[in-house]
Design a protein around this motif. Structure first.
Motif, PDB file in Angstrom:
ATOM      1  N   PHE A 196     -69.766 -36.098 -32.244  1.00 64.67           N
ATOM      2  CA  PHE A 196     -69.386 -37.488 -32.463  1.00 64.67           C
ATOM      3  C   PHE A 196     -70.326 -38.301 -31.584  1.00 64.67           C
ATOM      4  CE2 PHE A 196     -67.187 -41.402 -31.393  1.00 64.67           C
ATOM      5  CZ  PHE A 196     -66.702 -41.817 -32.628  1.00 64.67           C
ATOM      6  N   ILE A 197     -71.095 -39.205 -32.194  1.00 64.90           N
ATOM      7  CA  ILE A 197     -72.121 -39.937 -31.452  1.00 64.90           C
ATOM      8  C   ILE A 197     -71.635 -41.352 -31.152  1.00 64.90           C
ATOM      9  CG2 ILE A 197     -74.463 -40.852 -31.515  1.00 64.90           C
ATOM     10  CD1 ILE A 197     -75.260 -38.449 -33.182  1.00 64.90           C
ATOM     11  N   LEU A 198     -71.514 -41.613 -29.861  1.00 61.76           N
ATOM     12  CA  LEU A 198     -71.073 -42.904 -29.360  1.00 61.76           C
ATOM     13  C   LEU A 198     -72.244 -43.571 -28.651  1.00 61.76           C
ATOM     14  CD1 LEU A 198     -68.796 -44.954 -28.612  1.00 61.76           C
ATOM     15  CD2 LEU A 198     -68.338 -43.514 -26.609  1.00 61.76           C
ATOM     16  N   VAL A 199     -72.572 -44.789 -29.053  1.00 60.58           N
ATOM     17  CA  VAL A 199     -73.672 -45.528 -28.433  1.00 60.58           C
ATOM     18  C   VAL A 199     -73.110 -46.672 -27.590  1.00 60.58           C
ATOM     19  CG1 VAL A 199     -75.615 -47.093 -28.871  1.00 60.58           C
ATOM     20  CG2 VAL A 199     -75.437 -44.936 -30.118  1.00 60.58           C
ATOM     21  N   LEU A 200     -73.626 -46.765 -26.370  1.00 58.92           N
ATOM     22  CA  LEU A 200     -73.272 -47.853 -25.456  1.00 58.92           C
ATOM     23  C   LEU A 200     -74.479 -48.771 -25.324  1.00 58.92           C
ATOM     24  CD1 LEU A 200     -71.466 -49.178 -23.253  1.00 58.92           C
ATOM     25  CD2 LEU A 200     -72.415 -47.512 -21.637  1.00 58.92           C
ATOM     26  N   THR A 201     -74.268 -50.061 -25.590  1.00 65.09           N
ATOM     27  CA  THR A 201     -75.351 -51.028 -25.479  1.00 65.09           C
ATOM     28  C   THR A 201     -74.785 -52.348 -24.994  1.00 65.09           C
ATOM     29  OG1 THR A 201     -77.176 -52.107 -26.673  1.00 65.09           O
ATOM     30  CG2 THR A 201     -75.123 -51.797 -27.876  1.00 65.09           C
ATOM     31  N   HIS A 202     -75.611 -53.159 -24.390  1.00 69.47           N
ATOM     32  CA  HIS A 202     -75.123 -54.462 -23.949  1.00 69.47           C
ATOM     33  C   HIS A 202     -75.063 -55.444 -25.115  1.00 69.47           C
ATOM     34  CE1 HIS A 202     -74.305 -57.936 -21.490  1.00 69.47           C
ATOM     35  NE2 HIS A 202     -75.366 -58.553 -21.986  1.00 69.47           N
ATOM     36  N   ASN A 203     -76.131 -55.549 -25.841  1.00 70.31           N
ATOM     37  CA  ASN A 203     -76.263 -56.565 -26.890  1.00 70.31           C
ATOM     38  C   ASN A 203     -76.066 -55.936 -28.267  1.00 70.31           C
ATOM     39  OD1 ASN A 203     -77.191 -58.559 -28.700  1.00 70.31           O
ATOM     40  ND2 ASN A 203     -78.634 -59.373 -27.202  1.00 70.31           N
ATOM     41  N   PRO A 204     -75.073 -56.378 -29.022  1.00 72.35           N
ATOM     42  CA  PRO A 204     -74.807 -55.771 -30.336  1.00 72.35           C
ATOM     43  C   PRO A 204     -75.893 -56.037 -31.367  1.00 72.35           C
ATOM     44  CG  PRO A 204     -73.436 -57.723 -30.034  1.00 72.35           C
ATOM     45  CD  PRO A 204     -74.107 -57.462 -28.723  1.00 72.35           C
ATOM     46  N   ASP A 205     -76.769 -57.017 -31.126  1.00 72.27           N
ATOM     47  CA  ASP A 205     -77.837 -57.317 -32.085  1.00 72.27           C
ATOM     48  C   ASP A 205     -78.726 -56.113 -32.357  1.00 72.27           C
ATOM     49  OD1 ASP A 205     -76.865 -59.873 -32.184  1.00 72.27           O
ATOM     50  OD2 ASP A 205     -78.732 -60.859 -31.587  1.00 72.27           O
ATOM     51  N   VAL A 206     -78.802 -55.203 -31.377  1.00 74.61           N
ATOM     52  CA  VAL A 206     -79.679 -54.038 -31.537  1.00 74.61           C
ATOM     53  C   VAL A 206     -79.230 -53.166 -32.709  1.00 74.61           C
ATOM     54  CG1 VAL A 206     -78.422 -52.454 -30.007  1.00 74.61           C
ATOM     55  CG2 VAL A 206     -80.898 -52.238 -30.240  1.00 74.61           C
ATOM     56  N   THR A 207     -77.954 -53.265 -33.079  1.00 75.84           N
ATOM     57  CA  THR A 207     -77.456 -52.428 -34.171  1.00 75.84           C
ATOM     58  C   THR A 207     -77.949 -52.877 -35.539  1.00 75.84           C
ATOM     59  OG1 THR A 207     -75.411 -53.706 -34.458  1.00 75.84           O
ATOM     60  CG2 THR A 207     -75.373 -51.909 -32.856  1.00 75.84           C
ATOM     61  N   LEU A 256     -72.852 -39.186 -25.744  1.00 79.32           N
ATOM     62  CA  LEU A 256     -72.947 -40.599 -25.381  1.00 79.32           C
ATOM     63  C   LEU A 256     -74.406 -40.973 -25.191  1.00 79.32           C
ATOM     64  CD1 LEU A 256     -71.711 -43.322 -24.417  1.00 79.32           C
ATOM     65  CD2 LEU A 256     -71.701 -42.344 -22.103  1.00 79.32           C
ATOM     66  N   ALA A 257     -74.854 -42.021 -25.895  1.00 79.70           N
ATOM     67  CA  ALA A 257     -76.223 -42.522 -25.768  1.00 79.70           C
ATOM     68  C   ALA A 257     -76.174 -43.955 -25.255  1.00 79.70           C
ATOM     69  CB  ALA A 257     -76.936 -42.477 -27.120  1.00 79.70           C
ATOM     70  N   GLY A 258     -77.063 -44.277 -24.313  1.00 77.14           N
ATOM     71  CA  GLY A 258     -77.121 -45.627 -23.770  1.00 77.14           C
ATOM     72  C   GLY A 258     -78.478 -46.250 -24.008  1.00 77.14           C
ATOM     73  N   LEU A 259     -78.494 -47.527 -24.398  1.00 70.85           N
ATOM     74  CA  LEU A 259     -79.743 -48.204 -24.739  1.00 70.85           C
ATOM     75  C   LEU A 259     -80.138 -49.236 -23.697  1.00 70.85           C
ATOM     76  CD1 LEU A 259     -79.197 -48.859 -28.558  1.00 70.85           C
ATOM     77  CD2 LEU A 259     -80.501 -47.011 -27.486  1.00 70.85           C
ATOM     78  N   SER A 260     -81.436 -49.419 -23.534  1.00 69.95           N
ATOM     79  CA  SER A 260     -81.946 -50.528 -22.728  1.00 69.95           C
ATOM     80  C   SER A 260     -81.570 -51.842 -23.405  1.00 69.95           C
ATOM     81  CB  SER A 260     -83.468 -50.425 -22.577  1.00 69.95           C
ATOM     82  OG  SER A 260     -83.823 -49.250 -21.879  1.00 69.95           O
ATOM     83  N   ASP A 261     -81.553 -52.910 -22.625  1.00 63.96           N
ATOM     84  CA  ASP A 261     -81.113 -54.190 -23.163  1.00 63.96           C
ATOM     85  C   ASP A 261     -82.035 -54.688 -24.272  1.00 63.96           C
ATOM     86  OD1 ASP A 261     -79.445 -56.634 -23.103  1.00 63.96           O
ATOM     87  OD2 ASP A 261     -81.317 -57.561 -22.451  1.00 63.96           O
ATOM     88  N   TYR A 262     -81.439 -55.266 -25.290  1.00 64.53           N
ATOM     89  CA  TYR A 262     -82.163 -55.724 -26.472  1.00 64.53           C
ATOM     90  C   TYR A 262     -83.116 -56.877 -26.154  1.00 64.53           C
ATOM     91  CZ  TYR A 262     -82.788 -57.624 -31.204  1.00 64.53           C
ATOM     92  OH  TYR A 262     -83.309 -58.092 -32.378  1.00 64.53           O
ATOM     93  N   GLU A 320     -80.570 -45.367 -19.799  1.00 64.51           N
ATOM     94  CA  GLU A 320     -81.657 -46.219 -20.280  1.00 64.51           C
ATOM     95  C   GLU A 320     -82.429 -45.458 -21.355  1.00 64.51           C
ATOM     96  OE1 GLU A 320     -83.812 -48.567 -17.121  1.00 64.51           O
ATOM     97  OE2 GLU A 320     -82.896 -47.050 -15.827  1.00 64.51           O
ATOM     98  N   ASN A 321     -82.033 -45.649 -22.600  1.00 70.10           N
ATOM     99  CA  ASN A 321     -82.655 -44.941 -23.726  1.00 70.10           C
ATOM    100  C   ASN A 321     -82.564 -43.428 -23.562  1.00 70.10           C
ATOM    101  OD1 ASN A 321     -83.394 -47.349 -25.003  1.00 70.10           O
ATOM    102  ND2 ASN A 321     -85.348 -47.431 -23.922  1.00 70.10           N
ATOM    103  N   ASN A 322     -81.425 -42.988 -23.063  1.00 72.77           N
ATOM    104  CA  ASN A 322     -81.174 -41.551 -22.966  1.00 72.77           C
ATOM    105  C   ASN A 322     -79.686 -41.311 -23.181  1.00 72.77           C
ATOM    106  OD1 ASN A 322     -80.724 -42.807 -20.381  1.00 72.77           O
ATOM    107  ND2 ASN A 322     -80.562 -40.761 -19.482  1.00 72.77           N
ATOM    108  N   GLY A 323     -79.340 -40.045 -23.323  1.00 74.89           N
ATOM    109  CA  GLY A 323     -77.953 -39.725 -23.598  1.00 74.89           C
ATOM    110  C   GLY A 323     -77.533 -38.446 -22.912  1.00 74.89           C
TER     111      GLY A 323
END
Length: 280
Positions: free
Chosen positions: A188-199, A163-169, A151-154
């Motif tokens: 190499f920075i990989l981001v995991l998120t539920h909603n792609p709109d955050v990008t 690996l970084a994970g985001l809270s839901d958008y 949740e907003n940490n990696g």
């Protein structure tokens, strides 16, 4: 005879004669498309697609060439038998890392995670929560099974891979800067998120690849080309329907069609993704 021909054009009979085969053709095309949609929904769209993706990047350390990640998202009310089939296939693939993109059925979260925990990986199982999830409940359930909710940490998965994970958008407050704290310049920075709109928010120029779900591939599409209801799910129309897209910073975003469904799928097969990283 000449008068008959003249009257034919004079009375505008020719357009009426032409209209009939045109209308018939339109009707036949409509029927074919309709039948294709129904057949797809009753057959192919009920079968899991296991998608292999080779992702090549100049930012990947040579030591990580061939690193393999399985990505499951939008499980919702997927039956236990289907999850067991998925777990078996992922185990046979012998992946390095398993990522979960959120959106479970919270009433059946223990059932789903009990199956997922049978998947063996070298690097662990990490996830984020989606707009249908309760973060506290999901975090506790995952933690009890040796999994980690981000949740907003990696975290540094292995040397050279962050690996970084985001809270839901939609339901949370995603903070990319916080999620990337601790990442090294050469990672190499990989981001995991539920909603792609955050990008589409600022900051993703630091990210090499983002993986997301949420859109279900449009779920109901016209021959897999256009999803009429997608604007209700994403603020960016068809941009993040499925597959690769670009963030606002022009970095790569991969959107999985996910596993579960809300109603039914048409030309949007449920999907499990195997992502293999390669050095350029």
């Amino acid at each position: 005879m000449a008068n008959v021909v003249l009257n034919f054009f004079k009375d505008d009979l020719l357009p009426k004669v032409i209209e009939r085969p045109v209308l018939s053709t339109v009707a036949v095309v409509f029927l074919i498309v309709f039948l294709a949609q129904v057949i797809s929904a009753l057959t192919f769209d009920r079968v899991i697609a296991y998608t292999e993706i080779d992702y090549v990047s100049i930012h990947l350390p040579s030591e990580l060439d061939g690193y393999t990640i399985a990505f499951l998202t939008d499980i919702h009310q997927t039956p236990t038998s289907v999850l067991e089939e998925i777990a078996d296939r992922v185990n046979k693939r012998e992946v390095d890392l398993l990522l979960l993109g959120g959106d479970f059925d919270m009433a059946q979260i223990d059932r789903a995670l009990d199956v997922i925990k049978t998947i063996s990986t070298r690097g662990g199982i990490f996830g984020v929560y989606g707009n249908h999830d309760d973060p506290r409940t999901l975090s506790a359930a995952m933690s009890a099974r040796g999994m980690t909710l981000l949740e907003n940490n990696g975290t540094q998965i292995v040397e050279g891979l962050f690996l970084a994970g985001l809270s839901d958008y939609r339901t949370g407050q995603p903070d990319l800067s916080a999620a990337l704290e601790g990442a090294l310049d050469d990672d190499f920075i990989l981001v995991l998120t539920h909603n792609p709109d955050v990008t589409m928010q600022p900051g993703f120029e630091q990210v090499h690849l983002t993986v997301a779900g949420h859109t279900h591939g449009g779920e109901v599409t016209l021959l897999g080309l256009w999803a009429p209801a997608l604007p209700l799910v994403s603020r960016h129309g068809q941009r993040f329907r499925a597959g690769f897209a670009n963030s606002a910073a022009d970095t790569d975003v991969f959107v999985s069609r996910g596993i579960g469904r809300h109603l039914f799928r048409m030309f949007s097969r449920p999907q499990v993704v195997f992502l293999t990283l390669h050095e350029s």
